[in-house]
Design a protein around this motif. Sequence first.
Motif, short mmCIF file in Angstrom:
data_model
loop_
_atom_site.label_atom_id
_atom_site.label_comp_id
_atom_site.label_asym_id
_atom_site.label_seq_id
_atom_site.Cartn_x
_atom_site.Cartn_y
_atom_site.Cartn_z
N PHE A 171 0.85 -1.19 0.00
CA PHE A 171 0.00 0.00 0.00
C PHE A 171 0.88 1.24 0.00
O PHE A 171 2.10 1.17 0.24
CB PHE A 171 -0.92 0.03 1.23
N VAL A 172 0.28 2.37 -0.27
CA VAL A 172 0.90 3.66 0.00
C VAL A 172 -0.05 4.43 0.90
O VAL A 172 -1.27 4.21 0.88
CB VAL A 172 1.18 4.46 -1.29
N GLU A 173 0.52 5.33 1.68
CA GLU A 173 -0.29 6.10 2.62
C GLU A 173 -0.11 7.58 2.37
O GLU A 173 1.02 8.08 2.30
CB GLU A 173 0.10 5.78 4.07
N VAL A 174 -1.22 8.28 2.22
CA VAL A 174 -1.24 9.73 2.12
C VAL A 174 -1.76 10.28 3.44
O VAL A 174 -2.85 9.90 3.89
CB VAL A 174 -2.11 10.22 0.95
N LYS A 175 -0.99 11.16 4.06
CA LYS A 175 -1.38 11.73 5.35
C LYS A 175 -1.75 13.19 5.16
O LYS A 175 -1.05 13.93 4.45
CB LYS A 175 -0.24 11.60 6.36
N ALA A 176 -2.85 13.63 5.79
CA ALA A 176 -3.29 15.00 5.65
C ALA A 176 -4.30 15.32 6.73
O ALA A 176 -5.01 14.44 7.23
CB ALA A 176 -3.91 15.25 4.28
N GLU A 177 -4.37 16.59 7.10
CA GLU A 177 -5.43 17.01 8.02
C GLU A 177 -6.79 16.81 7.37
O GLU A 177 -7.75 16.39 8.01
CB GLU A 177 -5.23 18.48 8.40
N ASP A 178 -6.87 17.10 6.08
CA ASP A 178 -8.09 16.88 5.31
C ASP A 178 -7.68 16.27 3.98
O ASP A 178 -7.11 16.94 3.12
CB ASP A 178 -8.83 18.20 5.09
N LEU A 226 -3.45 12.42 13.75
CA LEU A 226 -2.31 13.24 14.18
C LEU A 226 -1.71 14.00 13.00
O LEU A 226 -0.50 14.07 12.83
CB LEU A 226 -1.24 12.37 14.85
N ALA A 227 -2.58 14.58 12.17
CA ALA A 227 -2.13 15.25 10.94
C ALA A 227 -2.55 16.71 10.91
O ALA A 227 -2.78 17.27 9.84
CB ALA A 227 -2.68 14.51 9.73
N ARG A 228 -2.61 17.35 12.06
CA ARG A 228 -3.04 18.74 12.10
C ARG A 228 -2.10 19.63 11.28
O ARG A 228 -0.87 19.55 11.42
CB ARG A 228 -3.07 19.23 13.55
#
Length: 607
Positions: free
Chosen positions: A295-302, A342-344
Amino acid sequence: MRTSIATVCLSGTLTQKLHACAEAGFDGVEIFEPDLVAAPESPEEIAALAGRLGLSLDLYQPFRDAEGVSVEAFDAVLRRARAKFRLMARLGIDTMLVCSNVATATVDDDEHSAAQLRRLGEEAAPYGVRLAFEALAWGRYVDDYRRAWRIAELAGHPGVGVCLDSFHILSRGHDPSAIEAIPGEKIFFLQLADAPALTMDVLSWSRHHRLFPGEGAFDLARFVGHVLAAGYGGPLSLEVFNDTFRQTDVLRTAQQAKRSLRWLEDQVARSGGAVSLPGGPERLPDVDPPRGFDFVEVKAEDAGEVDTLLRQLGFTFRGRHRSKPVRLWAHGPARVVCNENLAREWPPTLAAVGFEVADPKAATQRAGELKAPPVFRRTYAGEQPLPAFRAPDGTEVFLAGEPEWVAEFESDGAEVPPEDPVLTGIDHVNLAQPWQAFDEAVLFYGSVLGLRSAGSQDVAAPTGLVRSQVIRSADGAVRLALNVAPPAYDDPRGFPQHVAFASSDVMLAARAARARGLRWLPIPGNYYDDLAARFDLPASLVEEMRELGVLYDRDENGDFLHFYTETAGSVFFEVTQRRGGYDGYGAPNAAVRLAAQHQRDQRLSRR
């Protein structure tokens, strides 16, 4: 085996270097003379600190312009040498590196040089000092290790031997097999450095572009194998001149250096033969390279903008994680995780890559032995623990066998996947690297995951050159492109990085994405005019590619079609189709893509 490192490899003061070497796990150090000269501590204080840290002081270096000089000039050499022998006695160092003369040599005669080394050996003996004679690749007369050994042998003194340096030997293309003809007890020291394959003068190459083992193009395992086969029993020591390493965090660089030697030790051990001796190099746990992307993971507040892009590419929503604010999207075997935990204040960022490995336990043990920094993620009862490590650029690397973790995503709201998916998996992942972490990343992915370096190149972008290096498995199941942004690039979101999905029919995928409302990266019409001139393609195909924003490349084995989405945060997606035996990445199109992204960013910034 014992390991050592020259203090010239590291940033900081001499005491900071010693602390970092000890913490990284080195057994000893080479004292680079300018580091000592600039230190406020006395030689006795340096020796005492090394003793407290558990470090041996293995070599004092360098002593220059010692041989091949006139009889009159040799008096000054002896005066300098006696002062250094007294200094070495204060430090407790018993071996001095004597470089072949590059500046003051006037006599091109082996007997003459041997006689001068013999006299130096006689002067050094009362201090318990040995002289390790090294042929510099740019030595005025002595630039070949075989000639250096011939001179040391002619010297006929028990305290005169040779130092073998991989850079000086391999950069000149000298055959290292003759090392085995040198008696092991006369090889007083071994210095190791890797280097990229460059065409430039050897002095500049040496002074600015050496690398740690595993980061360059030299066959260091074969080189070390010859040295050990000769009977050498001293440490594996690093001497790396590199502009980047002299600027980066001293502890991190020392840890990188130690990892490189552990990887090299494994490579030498696997070469077998005479190096399989007690106390010799040890192998790392056996692991196969990853067999694919998990998989790949994209992290973001939104991550809503990323959700939209994925849906437009044909991905279906597969559920929310039972215990974390994480969503799973899938299209066939391609999986993307959108993580808002935890992506603020995070813009969409490519934060993690999961790899499918045959034996996660062995792969984890190997990563641990290479001191890959572990990543902790809370796992609740009934959830699959996924071992993870942090790559030099901060990307989290997960190791998994079967993707049992997919069952942790609740099916409420999940969509039915297509019966005949047009996407067939993840083709490659493009990761942006900080300039100071690039070489470390090459070593990390090569040593920890067993990937190998492929081609590298510089790609022209509107803000400068982008340095790009591919790291991949032999079968191409895993491909990583590591890119360094130009120094002038200053977008606060970071340099764009992306995930490329493989497709069985990229034109079909593009038409379907367009029907779902995808706005792809606009490609200038000039590109397609040039495409029609360069390749004998049907005019109707070129026009369809122009309409859909599809790009094209071809090599002697096959061809490649691909298109890009616009960027969300610092992330965009690519859809690719390899036909025939095409094994590249559409490199001729990279400059077009970078220019199109730059123009879009400028338009958005003016709004």
